[in-house]
Design a protein around this motif. Structure first.
Motif, short mmCIF file in Angstrom:
data_model
loop_
_atom_site.label_atom_id
_atom_site.label_comp_id
_atom_site.label_asym_id
_atom_site.label_seq_id
_atom_site.Cartn_x
_atom_site.Cartn_y
_atom_site.Cartn_z
N GLU A 1 51.29 39.61 47.15
CA GLU A 1 49.88 39.22 47.02
C GLU A 1 49.42 39.33 45.56
O GLU A 1 48.71 38.45 45.05
CB GLU A 1 49.00 40.13 47.89
CG GLU A 1 49.20 39.93 49.39
CD GLU A 1 48.41 40.93 50.21
OE1 GLU A 1 47.55 41.64 49.63
OE2 GLU A 1 48.64 41.02 51.43
N LEU A 2 49.84 40.39 44.87
CA LEU A 2 49.47 40.56 43.47
C LEU A 2 50.11 39.48 42.59
O LEU A 2 49.50 39.01 41.63
CB LEU A 2 49.88 41.95 42.98
CG LEU A 2 49.13 43.14 43.60
CD1 LEU A 2 49.72 44.46 43.11
CD2 LEU A 2 47.64 43.07 43.28
N SER A 3 51.32 39.10 42.93
CA SER A 3 52.02 38.08 42.13
C SER A 3 51.33 36.74 42.19
O SER A 3 51.48 35.91 41.27
CB SER A 3 53.47 37.92 42.63
OG SER A 3 54.21 39.11 42.41
N ALA A 4 50.57 36.50 43.25
CA ALA A 4 49.90 35.22 43.41
C ALA A 4 48.58 35.15 42.63
O ALA A 4 47.96 34.08 42.57
CB ALA A 4 49.63 34.97 44.89
N ILE A 5 48.16 36.24 42.02
CA ILE A 5 46.90 36.28 41.27
C ILE A 5 47.09 35.62 39.90
O ILE A 5 48.12 35.81 39.25
CB ILE A 5 46.40 37.73 41.13
CG1 ILE A 5 46.07 38.30 42.51
CG2 ILE A 5 45.19 37.82 40.21
CD1 ILE A 5 45.75 39.77 42.51
N SER A 6 46.10 34.90 39.47
CA SER A 6 46.19 34.17 38.20
C SER A 6 46.44 35.13 37.03
O SER A 6 45.81 36.19 36.95
CB SER A 6 44.90 33.40 37.94
OG SER A 6 44.66 32.47 38.96
N PRO A 7 47.35 34.78 36.13
CA PRO A 7 47.59 35.62 34.95
C PRO A 7 46.31 35.83 34.15
O PRO A 7 45.47 34.92 34.05
CB PRO A 7 48.61 34.80 34.15
CG PRO A 7 49.28 33.93 35.17
CD PRO A 7 48.22 33.60 36.17
N GLY A 8 46.15 37.00 33.61
CA GLY A 8 44.96 37.31 32.82
C GLY A 8 43.85 37.94 33.63
O GLY A 8 42.88 38.47 33.06
N THR A 9 43.94 37.88 34.97
CA THR A 9 42.93 38.49 35.82
C THR A 9 43.03 40.01 35.76
O THR A 9 44.13 40.56 35.79
CB THR A 9 43.09 38.02 37.28
OG1 THR A 9 43.05 36.60 37.33
CG2 THR A 9 42.01 38.61 38.17
N VAL A 10 41.90 40.68 35.68
CA VAL A 10 41.90 42.15 35.72
C VAL A 10 41.95 42.58 37.18
O VAL A 10 41.13 42.16 38.00
CB VAL A 10 40.65 42.73 35.04
CG1 VAL A 10 40.61 44.25 35.20
CG2 VAL A 10 40.63 42.36 33.57
N ILE A 11 42.92 43.42 37.50
CA ILE A 11 43.15 43.88 38.88
C ILE A 11 42.84 45.37 38.97
O ILE A 11 43.26 46.15 38.11
CB ILE A 11 44.62 43.66 39.29
CG1 ILE A 11 45.02 42.20 39.11
CG2 ILE A 11 44.84 44.11 40.73
CD1 ILE A 11 44.22 41.24 39.92
N ASP A 12 42.12 45.77 40.00
CA ASP A 12 41.93 47.19 40.28
C ASP A 12 43.13 47.64 41.11
O ASP A 12 43.20 47.42 42.32
CB ASP A 12 40.63 47.42 41.05
CG ASP A 12 40.41 48.89 41.40
OD1 ASP A 12 41.25 49.73 41.02
OD2 ASP A 12 39.39 49.19 42.06
N LEU A 13 44.10 48.27 40.43
CA LEU A 13 45.35 48.60 41.09
C LEU A 13 45.19 49.75 42.10
O LEU A 13 46.01 49.89 43.00
CB LEU A 13 46.41 48.96 40.04
CG LEU A 13 47.86 48.65 40.41
CD1 LEU A 13 48.02 47.20 40.83
CD2 LEU A 13 48.78 48.96 39.24
N ARG A 14 44.16 50.56 41.95
CA ARG A 14 43.91 51.57 42.98
C ARG A 14 43.54 50.88 44.29
O ARG A 14 44.10 51.20 45.35
CB ARG A 14 42.80 52.54 42.55
CG ARG A 14 42.50 53.63 43.61
CD ARG A 14 41.40 54.57 43.17
NE ARG A 14 41.04 55.49 44.25
CZ ARG A 14 41.55 56.70 44.42
NH1 ARG A 14 42.46 57.16 43.59
NH2 ARG A 14 41.16 57.47 45.43
#
Length: 410
Positions: free
Chosen positions: A130-143
């Motif tokens: 699911e994380l791999s499908a997120i657009s590059p450069g997007t800030v992700i809350d990994l918690r």
């Protein structure tokens, strides 16, 4: 013994480690003040805590051994009441604790924990996809997107939580650990969680499966004298809560530590250290539960020149214990996966009440962490480390958010 005014704990947990250091400076056993001006003793010395955790004169049963609770001095809306008023092995003492632990232990055998590996790997892989499908450069809350869902999905499957109950149960767990919101209603949250877990029990009675709820429900139904209905529900509430929050914070802090210590990150990724080293040093350096309420002196206790009077409450301060300079030396505040004493912590407790789920938490971390850093080798923080804020709790020790970029910035 040095006399001093009790240290009032910051209910927001704004700087748990600084507060822990301040408590330790006053001595290994220190008078503190819990929310609602409830007095207690904080223990910050490893040797002293080991002694107390194995002393039969120290109880976890407030109904029998905390006069303030027995006499009605602790109000119904006290923020920590749900921690001490439940009927499960967390609050049991003596024969009652041994009875309840014996009933729950089969759910956490080495075999059963090991059998969870394929599911943990599958859950981890699915989240990383699911994380791999997120657009590059997007800030992700990994918690929120990784550290939180891994353990909640694992424990939910282990417990047998059906999908229709999961969101509401997870929300109750989150409120359970939030000690900063003075406007919340702890009794109402407990009652809501009790209602939801009772629904879970009813669901598994009608739809039995290969899960802890089914096993414990069958135990109750076949020999109810061994396990009351309230003990059954409260025990499941304990497993859901404890099996979730500690592992979330373990993953959160391990990720943060490696992102802020690039050489140690390289050491583990290139095989000079192991993921076990990372997990144990994280558990020591940032105990997932900073303070764990409560224990009580069954009789007067004289320890290291300090007397804890009969009936006084005792707080195990694990965040401070993990950085005990008597064990870890002058660099105890530093994160160091090469530290020879990294596994000499008490983060999962000690003695009769040692956490049954510790092997499962370790297994989850040892699967999830290498999978994350292997999938995203350019993973890096998307904020200044000093700008990250903690969760609102003096019990739970983690970040409220863990913003990252998964790939190198474009």
């Amino acid at each position: 013994m040095t006399h001093h005014e009790p240290i009032v704990l910051d209910i927001t947990g704004a700087d748990i480690q600084a507060e822990s250091a301040r408590i330790r400076r006053t001595g290994p056993i220190t008078r503190i003040m819990l929310p609602g001006n409830v007095p207690a003793w904080s223990v910050t010395d490893t040797a002293v805590l080991r002694r107390l955790l194995t002393d039969p004169r120290v109880s976890k049963d407030a109904r029998r051994h905390w006069p303030a609770f027995e006499n009605g001095e602790i109000p119904q809306d006290w923020p920590l009441r749900s921690w001490i008023a439940v009927d499960n092995m967390f609050t049991a003492y003596g024969p009652d604790h041994r009875r309840l632990r014996k009933l729950v232990s089969p759910a956490f055998t080495h075999r059963r924990t090991t059998e969870m590996r394929p599911r943990i790997e599958a859950i981890t892989t699915g989240l990383l996809d699911e994380l791999s499908a997120i657009s590059p450069g997007t800030v992700i809350d990994l918690r929120q997107r990784f550290a939180y869902p891994v353990p909640i999905r694992v424990i939910s499957e282990l417990i047998g939580v059906p999908a229709h109950l999961a969101p509401a149960l997870h929300a109750c767990v989150d409120r359970f650990f939030d000690t900063s919101d003075t406007h919340k209603d702890p009794p109402a949250n407990y009652l809501e969680m009790y209602r939801l877990v009772s629904e879970l029990v009813a669901h598994r009675r009608a739809n039995p499966g290969d899960d802890i709820t089914t096993v414990l429900t069958a135990t109750h139904d076949e020999a109810g004298a061994q396990l009351t209905e309230k003990e059954l529900v409260d025990t499941l509430m304990l497993i859901i809560s404890a099996g979730h929050e500690t592992t979330v914070n373990l993953l959160d802090h391990a990720i943060f530590a490696l992102l802020t210590h690039p050489q140690q990150r390289a050491d583990v990724l290139e095989g000079r250290s192991t993921w076990t080293d990372v997990v144990e040093e994280t558990l020591r350096h940032q105990a997932p539960l900073a303070h764990l309420p409560l224990r009580y002196a069954v009789e007067d206790l004289d320890i290291n020149g300090t007397r804890i009077p009969k009936g006084d409450a005792i707080l195990a301060s694990y965040a401070a214990i993990g950085r005990d300079p008597e064990i870890h030396g002058p660099t105890a505040d530093h994160f160091d996966i090469h530290r020879p004493t990294k596994d000499q912590h008490l983060t999962f407790g000690y003695g009769a009440h040692r956490c049954l789920g510790a092997p499962l938490a370790r297994l989850e971390a040892q699967i999830a962490l290498p999978a994350l850093f292997t999938r995203f080798p350019a993973l890096h923080l998307a904020a200044d480390p000093t700008d990250l804020t903690p969760v609102s709790s003096f019990i739970s020790n983690g970040h409220s958010r863990l913003p990252v970029h998964l790939t190198a910035e474009i």
